[in-house]
Design a protein around this motif. Structure first.
Motif, PDB file in Angstrom:
ATOM      1  N   UNK A   1      -3.256   4.880 -13.201  1.00  0.00           N
ATOM      2  CA  UNK A   1      -3.691   6.017 -13.127  1.00  0.00           C
ATOM      3  C   UNK A   1      -2.682   6.316 -13.882  1.00  0.00           C
ATOM      4  N   UNK A   2      -3.485   7.709 -14.717  1.00  0.00           N
ATOM      5  CA  UNK A   2      -2.747   7.800 -15.823  1.00  0.00           C
ATOM      6  C   UNK A   2      -2.429   7.076 -17.053  1.00  0.00           C
ATOM      7  N   UNK A   3      -1.378   7.407 -16.668  1.00  0.00           N
ATOM      8  CA  UNK A   3       0.023   6.511 -17.893  1.00  0.00           C
ATOM      9  C   UNK A   3       0.827   5.485 -16.585  1.00  0.00           C
ATOM     10  N   UNK A   4       0.480   5.503 -15.260  1.00  0.00           N
ATOM     11  CA  UNK A   4       1.356   5.083 -14.508  1.00  0.00           C
ATOM     12  C   UNK A   4       0.268   3.589 -14.160  1.00  0.00           C
ATOM     13  N   UNK A   5       0.887   2.999 -13.763  1.00  0.00           N
ATOM     14  CA  UNK A   5       0.572   1.247 -13.438  1.00  0.00           C
ATOM     15  C   UNK A   5       1.046   0.807 -11.768  1.00  0.00           C
ATOM     16  N   UNK A   6       0.765   0.789 -11.378  1.00  0.00           N
ATOM     17  CA  UNK A   6       0.686   1.053  -9.878  1.00  0.00           C
ATOM     18  C   UNK A   6       0.100  -0.274  -9.143  1.00  0.00           C
ATOM     19  N   UNK A   7       1.853  -1.225  -8.576  1.00  0.00           N
ATOM     20  CA  UNK A   7       1.348  -2.256  -8.101  1.00  0.00           C
ATOM     21  C   UNK A   7       0.337  -2.298  -6.781  1.00  0.00           C
ATOM     22  N   UNK A   8       0.815  -1.384  -6.022  1.00  0.00           N
ATOM     23  CA  UNK A   8       0.132  -1.186  -4.714  1.00  0.00           C
ATOM     24  C   UNK A   8      -0.307  -2.607  -4.018  1.00  0.00           C
TER      25      UNK A   8
ATOM     26  N   UNK B   1       0.938  -1.328  -0.031  1.00  0.00           N
ATOM     27  CA  UNK B   1       0.547  -0.276   0.223  1.00  0.00           C
ATOM     28  C   UNK B   1       0.978   1.912  -0.178  1.00  0.00           C
ATOM     29  N   UNK B   2       1.333   1.181   1.013  1.00  0.00           N
ATOM     30  CA  UNK B   2       2.697   2.807   1.071  1.00  0.00           C
ATOM     31  C   UNK B   2       3.360   2.709  -0.363  1.00  0.00           C
ATOM     32  N   UNK B   3       4.318   1.464  -0.945  1.00  0.00           N
ATOM     33  CA  UNK B   3       4.961   1.769  -1.537  1.00  0.00           C
ATOM     34  C   UNK B   3       3.510   2.082  -3.316  1.00  0.00           C
ATOM     35  N   UNK B   4       2.863   1.534  -3.334  1.00  0.00           N
ATOM     36  CA  UNK B   4       1.930   2.393  -4.372  1.00  0.00           C
ATOM     37  C   UNK B   4       1.583   3.636  -4.317  1.00  0.00           C
ATOM     38  N   UNK B   5       1.118   4.339  -2.768  1.00  0.00           N
ATOM     39  CA  UNK B   5       0.617   5.669  -2.909  1.00  0.00           C
ATOM     40  C   UNK B   5       2.039   6.580  -3.253  1.00  0.00           C
ATOM     41  N   UNK B   6       2.983   6.286  -2.499  1.00  0.00           N
ATOM     42  CA  UNK B   6       4.210   6.561  -3.385  1.00  0.00           C
ATOM     43  C   UNK B   6       4.791   7.144  -4.431  1.00  0.00           C
ATOM     44  N   UNK B   7       4.401   6.194  -5.019  1.00  0.00           N
ATOM     45  CA  UNK B   7       4.475   5.600  -6.322  1.00  0.00           C
ATOM     46  C   UNK B   7       3.195   6.774  -7.234  1.00  0.00           C
ATOM     47  N   UNK B   8       2.759   6.496  -6.674  1.00  0.00           N
ATOM     48  CA  UNK B   8       1.474   7.461  -7.800  1.00  0.00           C
ATOM     49  C   UNK B   8       1.762   8.651  -7.593  1.00  0.00           C
ATOM     50  N   UNK B   9       2.293   9.341  -6.096  1.00  0.00           N
ATOM     51  CA  UNK B   9       2.227  10.931  -5.547  1.00  0.00           C
ATOM     52  C   UNK B   9       3.686  11.014  -6.242  1.00  0.00           C
TER      53      UNK B   9
ATOM     54  N   UNK C   1      -2.363  17.170  -2.487  1.00  0.00           N
ATOM     55  CA  UNK C   1      -1.840  18.799  -2.925  1.00  0.00           C
ATOM     56  C   UNK C   1      -1.592  18.685  -3.787  1.00  0.00           C
ATOM     57  N   UNK C   2      -0.467  17.917  -4.743  1.00  0.00           N
ATOM     58  CA  UNK C   2       0.516  18.358  -5.623  1.00  0.00           C
ATOM     59  C   UNK C   2       0.228  18.395  -7.177  1.00  0.00           C
ATOM     60  N   UNK C   3      -1.014  18.026  -7.020  1.00  0.00           N
ATOM     61  CA  UNK C   3      -1.826  16.928  -8.605  1.00  0.00           C
ATOM     62  C   UNK C   3      -1.284  15.765  -8.958  1.00  0.00           C
ATOM     63  N   UNK C   4      -0.136  15.038  -8.663  1.00  0.00           N
ATOM     64  CA  UNK C   4       0.127  14.074  -9.152  1.00  0.00           C
ATOM     65  C   UNK C   4      -1.441  12.762  -8.430  1.00  0.00           C
TER      66      UNK C   4
ATOM     67  N   UNK D   1      -4.629   4.182  -5.607  1.00  0.00           N
ATOM     68  CA  UNK D   1      -3.223   4.405  -5.925  1.00  0.00           C
ATOM     69  C   UNK D   1      -2.676   3.552  -4.451  1.00  0.00           C
ATOM     70  N   UNK D   2      -3.294   3.231  -3.563  1.00  0.00           N
ATOM     71  CA  UNK D   2      -2.869   1.732  -2.579  1.00  0.00           C
ATOM     72  C   UNK D   2      -3.190   0.544  -2.685  1.00  0.00           C
ATOM     73  N   UNK D   3      -4.536   0.155  -3.593  1.00  0.00           N
ATOM     74  CA  UNK D   3      -4.773  -0.834  -4.022  1.00  0.00           C
ATOM     75  C   UNK D   3      -3.787  -1.135  -5.015  1.00  0.00           C
ATOM     76  N   UNK D   4      -3.693  -0.427  -6.014  1.00  0.00           N
ATOM     77  CA  UNK D   4      -3.493  -1.053  -7.423  1.00  0.00           C
ATOM     78  C   UNK D   4      -3.852  -0.841  -8.288  1.00  0.00           C
ATOM     79  N   UNK D   5      -3.440  -0.235 -10.089  1.00  0.00           N
ATOM     80  CA  UNK D   5      -4.242  -0.183 -10.475  1.00  0.00           C
ATOM     81  C   UNK D   5      -3.645   1.236 -11.589  1.00  0.00           C
TER      82      UNK D   5
END
Length: 437
Positions: free
Chosen positions: A281-288, A84-92, A263-266, A275-279
């Motif tokens: 977001x835009x052009x990013x693939x998040x594992x989460x 969950x942390x990895x997904x959130x910080x990557x998405x940000x 806050x930064x709009x990411x 972002x937490x679960x995975x999926x």
């Protein structure tokens, strides 16, 4: 054969797993053709078919106790929180900002050294060697083209840095597995582990510096970074080091990452849960969290197998075999190191190797009065040594694919895994620890 002497045939499920997993890799030329979970499920079936003295219900009770062990449950939950942390910080955008920050402040004439140092920081922060390699490989290609240094040495520096954090990171699945199987605190393992590998890291920096000190690298454009996006990494690292509960640290880091991202709009407000679960977001693939499902399920299945193997006398057999070959605490530590390296070479997955070797290592600790933090460090170090050097491991295969090289072209520049092994062996021989017996 008496139970206290152990039973060699109790190890049959593990042998079956290795034959199926390694056999499929040798036959197909790809060690990832056979999913590890399938091979482990077949091994679990073999374990159930053994020992007719126990009924099916009694065997279910054995594996239920094994899976219900506090360390297994805690380890599984930490895996999910780390995902969950990895997904959130990557998405940000934390990983991108960290890389850009590092490249922006490092002098151009130490570009290859910079790849190693940035790789160390990124992998410690992200907790994944694969993510670090995927992030830095394109930059390594660019630096190789601009400086004239071979692609192999540039990507070799990236792999070395990636394995540094894979071994040390507080949110790495290998660290989580090592700590929970041995029963120690993360901060204690980190401190013990850090001082063992520090000489290896320093010497690696020196080698890359003297090999590439004539190189120059000019940034084609300014690399933007946001200090706020790097903050969650620092919070997690510092929080874990000062001993705050790992769940509190990871959940805090996740929430902070989401706040920074919004806050930064990411991250759009509606995408915070993705972002937490995975999926995507835009052009990013998040594992989460979903990216941790495989290793969580594998850990549970391996716990089932190990509990049956132990019940049948397999663990006792291995311990008796090791006792014949080693003497004293130093021999016990060498036994743990050799066991970890061997299992990783066979499984090509350092987390799985730790989960498999962990119960045996813990028994060796109790027998030879080795501290859990020392054992956890040795398990993590020597599985990382193997994982960072085997040409059929995911790390080298990924690095080779991203740079159009072969694993064998990269291997001569993998100084850090070799030096890490040497440093650990020297610590075993010359830096004994005092443990209350």
């Amino acid at each position: 054969m008496e139970k206290n002497k152990g039973r060699a045939k109790a190890l049959l499920p593990i042998v079956v797993f290795l034959i199926i997993f390694l056999g499929s890799g040798v036959i197909t030329g790809d060690f990832y053709t056979m999913p590890a979970i399938v091979a482990f499920l077949i091994a679990l079936l073999v374990a159930f078919l053994q020992n007719r003295k126990l009924t099916f219900g009694e065997k279910m009770q054995v594996i239920s106790k094994g899976v219900g062990d506090e360390n297994i449950i805690t380890m599984s939950l930490i895996f999910l929180c780390a995902g969950g942390f990895s997904g959130a910080v990557t998405a940000a955008g934390g990983a991108e900002s960290t890389v850009n920050f590092g490249l922006s402040i490092l002098p151009s004439n130490i570009a290859v050294v910079g790849l190693f140092v940035i790789g160390c920081f990124i992998s410690v922060s992200m907790g994944t060697s694969m993510g670090t390699i995927a992030t830095l490989a394109p930059i390594a290609v660019n630096i190789s083209e601009k400086t004239g240094f071979s692609m192999a040495i540039c990507i070799g520096a990236v792999v070395c840095g990636a394995m540094f954090g894979d071994n040390l990171s507080m949110i790495s699945d290998t660290t989580i597995a090592a700590v929970k199987t041995q029963g120690c605190e993360m901060k204690d393992k980190f401190k013990a582990n850090f001082f063992i590998v520090l000489p290896a890291a320093i010497i690696t920096i020196a080698i890359f510096f003297f090999m590439t000190k004539q190189g120059e690298f000019t940034l084609a454009k300014e690399l933007p970074y946001n200090a706020w996006k790097i903050l969650p990494y620092i919070v997690v690292l510092v929080g874990a080091l000062i001993g705050i509960n790992v769940f509190v640290v990871l959940i805090t880091g996740t929430i902070l990452s989401l706040i920074v991202g919004v806050v930064t709009g990411s991250i759009a407000l509606g995408d915070v849960f993705v972002a937490v679960s995975g999926g995507t977001i835009g052009d990013k693939t998040i594992s989460g969290v979903t990216g941790m499902y495989d290793i969580t399920i594998i850990s549970i299945v391996v716990a089932c197998i190990v509990s049956l193997v132990k019940e049948y006398g397999g663990i006792e057999f291995v311990l008796n075999l090791i006792k014949k070959k080693i003497k004293g605490r130093r021999g016990g530590e060498l036994g743990i190191a050799g066991l970890a390296l061997l299992v990783d070479v066979c499984t090509a997955n350092n987390t799985v190797a730790i989960v498999m070797a962990g119960p045996i290592a813990k028994e060796i600790c109790e027998e030879y009065h080795i501290s859990p933090k020392r054992s956890a460090s040795l398990l993590d170090i020597f599985t990382s040594v193997g994982q960072g050097m085997i040409p059929y491991g995911a790390q080298l295969l990924s690095a080779a694919t991203l740079t159009k090289l072969t694993p064998f072209e990269i291997m001569p520049y993998l100084y850090y895994p070799i030096l890490m092994a040497i440093s650990a062996v020297l610590f075993i021989f010359f830096r004994s620890e005092r443990v209350k017996e």
